[in-house]
Design a protein around this motif. Structure first.
Motif, PDB file in Angstrom:
ATOM      1  N   ARG A  26     -11.306   1.251  -1.990  1.00 35.03           N
ATOM      2  CA  ARG A  26     -11.301   2.673  -1.666  1.00 35.03           C
ATOM      3  C   ARG A  26     -12.693   3.176  -1.291  1.00 35.03           C
ATOM      4  O   ARG A  26     -12.842   4.009  -0.395  1.00 35.03           O
ATOM      5  CB  ARG A  26     -10.765   3.474  -2.857  1.00 35.03           C
ATOM      6  CG  ARG A  26      -9.283   3.245  -3.107  1.00 35.03           C
ATOM      7  CD  ARG A  26      -8.801   4.082  -4.274  1.00 35.03           C
ATOM      8  NE  ARG A  26      -7.388   3.832  -4.510  1.00 35.03           N
ATOM      9  CZ  ARG A  26      -6.699   4.371  -5.512  1.00 35.03           C
ATOM     10  NH1 ARG A  26      -7.312   5.164  -6.373  1.00 35.03           N
ATOM     11  NH2 ARG A  26      -5.416   4.094  -5.659  1.00 35.03           N
ATOM     12  N   ASN A  27     -13.715   2.683  -1.993  1.00 38.58           N
ATOM     13  CA  ASN A  27     -15.071   3.143  -1.666  1.00 38.58           C
ATOM     14  C   ASN A  27     -15.435   2.800  -0.223  1.00 38.58           C
ATOM     15  O   ASN A  27     -16.022   3.601   0.504  1.00 38.58           O
ATOM     16  CB  ASN A  27     -16.095   2.524  -2.617  1.00 38.58           C
ATOM     17  CG  ASN A  27     -16.011   3.133  -4.001  1.00 38.58           C
ATOM     18  OD1 ASN A  27     -15.546   4.256  -4.165  1.00 38.58           O
ATOM     19  ND2 ASN A  27     -16.421   2.383  -5.010  1.00 38.58           N
TER      20      ASN A  27
ATOM     21  N   GLY B 106      -6.504  -0.170   1.885  1.00 43.01           N
ATOM     22  CA  GLY B 106      -6.289   0.376   0.549  1.00 43.01           C
ATOM     23  C   GLY B 106      -6.935  -0.433  -0.555  1.00 43.01           C
ATOM     24  O   GLY B 106      -7.047   0.035  -1.691  1.00 43.01           O
TER      25      GLY B 106
ATOM     26  N   THR C  20     -13.355   2.254   2.239  1.00 42.99           N
ATOM     27  CA  THR C  20     -12.550   3.065   3.154  1.00 42.99           C
ATOM     28  C   THR C  20     -13.074   4.487   3.238  1.00 42.99           C
ATOM     29  O   THR C  20     -13.248   5.046   4.334  1.00 42.99           O
ATOM     30  CB  THR C  20     -11.087   3.080   2.662  1.00 42.99           C
ATOM     31  OG1 THR C  20     -10.604   1.746   2.665  1.00 42.99           O
ATOM     32  CG2 THR C  20     -10.229   3.951   3.561  1.00 42.99           C
ATOM     33  N   ILE C  21     -13.349   5.086   2.070  1.00 40.81           N
ATOM     34  CA  ILE C  21     -13.801   6.486   2.065  1.00 40.81           C
ATOM     35  C   ILE C  21     -15.135   6.638   2.784  1.00 40.81           C
ATOM     36  O   ILE C  21     -15.336   7.559   3.582  1.00 40.81           O
ATOM     37  CB  ILE C  21     -13.905   7.001   0.613  1.00 40.81           C
ATOM     38  CG1 ILE C  21     -12.498   7.113   0.012  1.00 40.81           C
ATOM     39  CG2 ILE C  21     -14.615   8.343   0.561  1.00 40.81           C
ATOM     40  CD1 ILE C  21     -12.495   7.438  -1.463  1.00 40.81           C
TER      41      ILE C  21
ATOM     42  N   THR D 182       0.849  -1.193   0.000  1.00 39.69           N
ATOM     43  CA  THR D 182       0.000   0.000   0.000  1.00 39.69           C
ATOM     44  C   THR D 182       0.883   1.242   0.000  1.00 39.69           C
ATOM     45  O   THR D 182       2.107   1.179   0.194  1.00 39.69           O
ATOM     46  CB  THR D 182      -0.900   0.021   1.240  1.00 39.69           C
ATOM     47  OG1 THR D 182      -0.058   0.084   2.401  1.00 39.69           O
ATOM     48  CG2 THR D 182      -1.749  -1.230   1.313  1.00 39.69           C
TER      49      THR D 182
END
Length: 784
Positions: free
Chosen positions: A428-429, A425, A431-432, A401
């Motif tokens: 991403r969706n 990582g 995590t965000i 990462t």
């Protein structure tokens, strides 16, 4: 029931806890909007009805050439009626010993005045110069009723006054003496309405003449206000105060503005959180149902049908949230109105549930539900059947990462901890969305906690750093050495300082501000002056002004202003030596020797500031000091602080409720994002268990990943929370209140701990579900 209807019902049942969390968040947002906005409308309507019913003056002009002002005001376009009255502040004695300041407000002896009428709550109207009407707060505080007798200090000494009735006035909905003293101590200040003829027996120097003006309906208020201010300035008036700026109205308007701002800003936060939770829930749902969606499309279901199916999910959450939240908000608004009007004794209350507010709340909820479901629904509609039925194929190649590349030693971590880092990582969706959820939760909690911190620091600064006296004595004569010696001789008095407290007007070429001018010894120990963030002494020349006047009168240090003190015959030009930043009021300060020089007499001090020995009985001190013959009134600083605390109780209650709701929303939001995060990893968990990884290890890995995501969201959340708290505090800043945002370091720590606790608690049900995963079934499904 259609296939999709049945599928929707089963999806809701399978994810009922997340769906309920979304609905709870929407309900909170809509209820908060409805409650605060209806409270704002109800309170505004209540005040307006009082003003109309009692024909409250649109403009009050004090001092100057009263007859000339009346004549000129009648010629101003838009003026409906003009009248005059007298006002004076005199010592009053209750029960033969309790001394306080009373404001006498003149009324016609035989009938209500044409302007600024009062409403009788009990008893009868005035019936002679020996009768008075008590303003309701004073009557309630001292438990005085019609027929009670109080004493008023006149030129011939104390005289009895019979209480004819108890009255309420729109001018004194909150009995604030001035814009500098928004919080009166009911022990020390009260309003009495008396026959206008009473003022014939009071020295003219103590009487203030006022001109009251009302406007015709539909008049351009701003234009008429300015025209009358010009008239007042031209004829030497000390002050011209529009209805909106009357101390009582201005103080209550601060609360109204707060309700208005909160009815938009904070519900938007809740609804944004609800939208985020719905988005996360639906996005995960679409991803997990790719195969089902592909099958439906392959069997002839149109893409618009698929789009509508997932859009219904968001709309349903919004509709249920609105069905509960909208009526709840209406009831909340009505209860807030009742609570508030009862707390400050407003006799006319308008408390209705408005259909328009309910309708707006329903629209808000449906829009939030639709917008949050829009992107996942569009994504579902675009899924190609063949690709979807092959299963989800990760697009990335995996590997180190960006954190590992940035910090190379992390590459040597054990494999299970690399799983944690790379899990963040990899999607991403996911995590965000989790991080954004944490940011919203932290923002909500820190905003409200920061406002409570700022209020407490403000009060501490006002009553410990700025005002350092324990009590203030108003005297019937100037402070002479003999008077000072008698006061210092009282057991329990540690220190006493003469102070001049006089009404003054600060003028520039085009503006003026009416305030109180306080004159202290330059080395005073009983008042702190904070200029530019530093404690300084009062200068021997020039004046200190409250920091609000810097912008209000467009002044800078070194500018010259005209200082007018009618009581001392002073009208001079002084230099602005600095701007003091004080939480309550906007005063002017000058050195006592300089004021004496300008007045041409050494007898300018009319009050004494005192400190007491530690541990003295304050009530006993009040009684002893009030017995001194020259003492007209006793102001207890502790009683004043108690009054401020009482007034702030409403604010604490409101913000406390918001903080609690914010905590519930934070838990619901984090629960939704993290539970979805954990549930999405079911197949990974099953594969790890099939590979021999212990359940406890898997729980630790998932927990570590969630905690790491939470910590990543905490930092921007603290920044946004600080910004929102700053905005929230700024809403209440004016020349009456000056708040600075102060958030205690412990508040940051506790906020982070609360969020971490919510994250850990919210994942527990899901972790238990993960522990019960049927490994064989999941692995078999995975291999298909």
């Amino acid at each position: 029931m259609s296939i999709l209807d049945r599928k929707l019902r089963r999806d809701l049942r399978a994810r009922r806890s997340q769906f309920i969390a979304v609905i709870v968040t929407i309900v909170l947002g809509i209820a908060l909007f409805g409650g605060s906005y209806d409270a704002y409308l109800n309170l505004t309507a209540s005040y307006d009805q009082m003003f109309v019913t009692l024909n409250t003056a649109d403009m009050t002009i004090s001092g100057g050439d009263t007859e000339a002002i009346v004549a000129a005001a009648r010629e101003v376009d838009g003026v409906e009626d003009v009248s005059t009255r007298s006002v004076a502040e005199v010592p009053v004695r209750i029960d033969g010993h309790h001394k306080m300041l009373g404001r006498l407000v003149g009324l016609p002896g035989d009938a209500q005045p044409s302007i600024d009428q009062v409403t009788l709550l009990s008893g009868t109207y005035l019936s002679g110069t020996d009768s008075v009407l008590l303003e309701q707060h004073m009557a309630t505080h001292f438990k005085l009723k019609p027929g009670s007798v109080i004493e008023v200090l006149g030129p011939q000494g104390w005289v009895n006054a019979r209480v004819a009735g108890v009255a309420a006035s729109a001018e004194y909905l909150w009995p604030a003496p001035s814009r500098q003293q928004i919080f009166p101590s009911f022990d020390d200040f009260g309003i009495l309405f008396v026959d206008q003829d009473v003022f014939a027996g009071i020295p003219s120097a103590m009487v203030r003449r006022e001109v009251l003006v009302t406007y015709v309906s539909g008049a351009d208020t701003a234009t008429v206000d300015q025209a009358l201010k010009d008239v007042a300035l031209a004829h030497g008036a000390a002050d011209a105060t529009p209805l909106a700026d009357l101390p009582s109205n201005a103080a209550l308007s601060e609360d109204l503005s707060g309700f208005q701002e909160m009815s938009l800003m904070f519900p938007l936060l809740f609804l944004a959180a609800a939208g985020m939770a719905t988005y996360v829930l639906l996005t995960r749902l679409v991803l997990s149902q790719r195969g089902q969606i592909g099958l439906l499309v392959a069997n002839g279901f149109h893409k618009r049908t698929i789009f509508g199916h997932y859009l219904r999910f968001g709309l349903l959450a919004g509709a249920i949230g609105a069905a509960i939240g909208a009526p709840l908000g209406g009831l909340l608004g009505r209860e807030i109105t009742k609570l508030y009007t009862a707390a400050i004794s407003i006799p006319i209350m308008v408390a209705t549930v408005r259909a328009s507010t309910v309708a707006i709340g329903v629209i808000f909820a449906l829009v939030v539900g639709a917008l949050s479901a829009l992107a996942p629904a569009m994504r579902a509609a675009k899924i190609a059947p063949a690709q979807a039925m092959r299963g989800l194929i990760p697009a990335g190649k995996g590997g180190a990462t960006w954190i590992e590349r940035l910090v190379p030693p992390l590459r040597r971590l054990p494999a299970r901890w690399k799983v944690v880092l790379r899990g963040i990582g990899r999607n991403r969706n996911r995590t965000i969305s989790t991080v954004v959820g944490v940011v919203l939760a932290v923002t909500l909690i820190l905003t409200f906690w920061g406002m409570i911190d700022s209020t407490q620091v403000m009060l501490d600064r006002q009553f410990n750093q700025v005002n350092r006296q324990d009590a203030q004595l108003y005297l019937t004569t100037p402070v002479t050495p003999d008077v000072l010696a008698r006061v210092k001789a009282v057991d329990g008095v540690a220190h006493a300082e003469p102070v001049a407290d006089v009404s003054a007007t600060i003028r520039t070429a085009s503006e003026q501000y009416h305030t109180e001018l306080l004159a202290f010894d330059p080395t005073t120990k009983l008042h702190g002056f904070v200029v530019g963030g530093k404690d300084v002494d009062l200068p021997s020349d020039g004046v200190f002004l409250g920091s609000s006047l810097k912008s209000q009168l467009d002044l800078h240090v070194g500018d010259e202003v005209t200082v007018e003190v009618p009581d001392l015959g002073i009208n001079v030009t002084e230099t602005v030596a600095g701007f003091v930043r004080e939480p309550l009021g906007t005063y002017a300060y000058i050195a006592e020797p300089r004021l004496a020089e300008l007045a041409g007499t050494s007898d300018v001090a009319n009050t004494l500031y005192l400190t007491f020995d530690p541990g003295v009985d304050r009530e006993a001190m009040r009684d002893q000091l009030s017995e001194l013959p020259s003492v007209a009134a006793f102001i207890d600083s502790q009683a004043l602080k108690s009054m401020v605390d009482q007034f702030m109780g409403l604010f604490y209650a409101f913000v406390g409720i918001m903080l609690a709701l914010g905590g519930v929303m934070a838990f619901a939001l984090i629960y939704n994002t993290i539970s979805a995060n954990v549930a999405e990893r079911a197949s990974e968990v099953a594969m790890m268990r099939a590979g021999g990884v212990a359940r406890r290890t898997i729980s630790r890995l998932l927990t570590a990943e969630n905690v790491l995501l939470t910590l990543i969201g905490v930092i921007p959340g603290l920044i946004f929370g600080y910004a929102f708290a700053y905005y929230g505090v700024a809403m209440y800043s004016s020349d009456m209140f000056k708040w600075d945002l102060y958030i205690r370091p412990t508040t940051y720590v506790f906020t982070v701990l609360v969020i971490l606790m919510a994250a850990l608690l919210s994942q527990r049900p899901v972790l238990r579900a993960v522990q019960r995963i049927d490994v064989a079934t999941v692995v078999r499904e995975r291999s298909l």
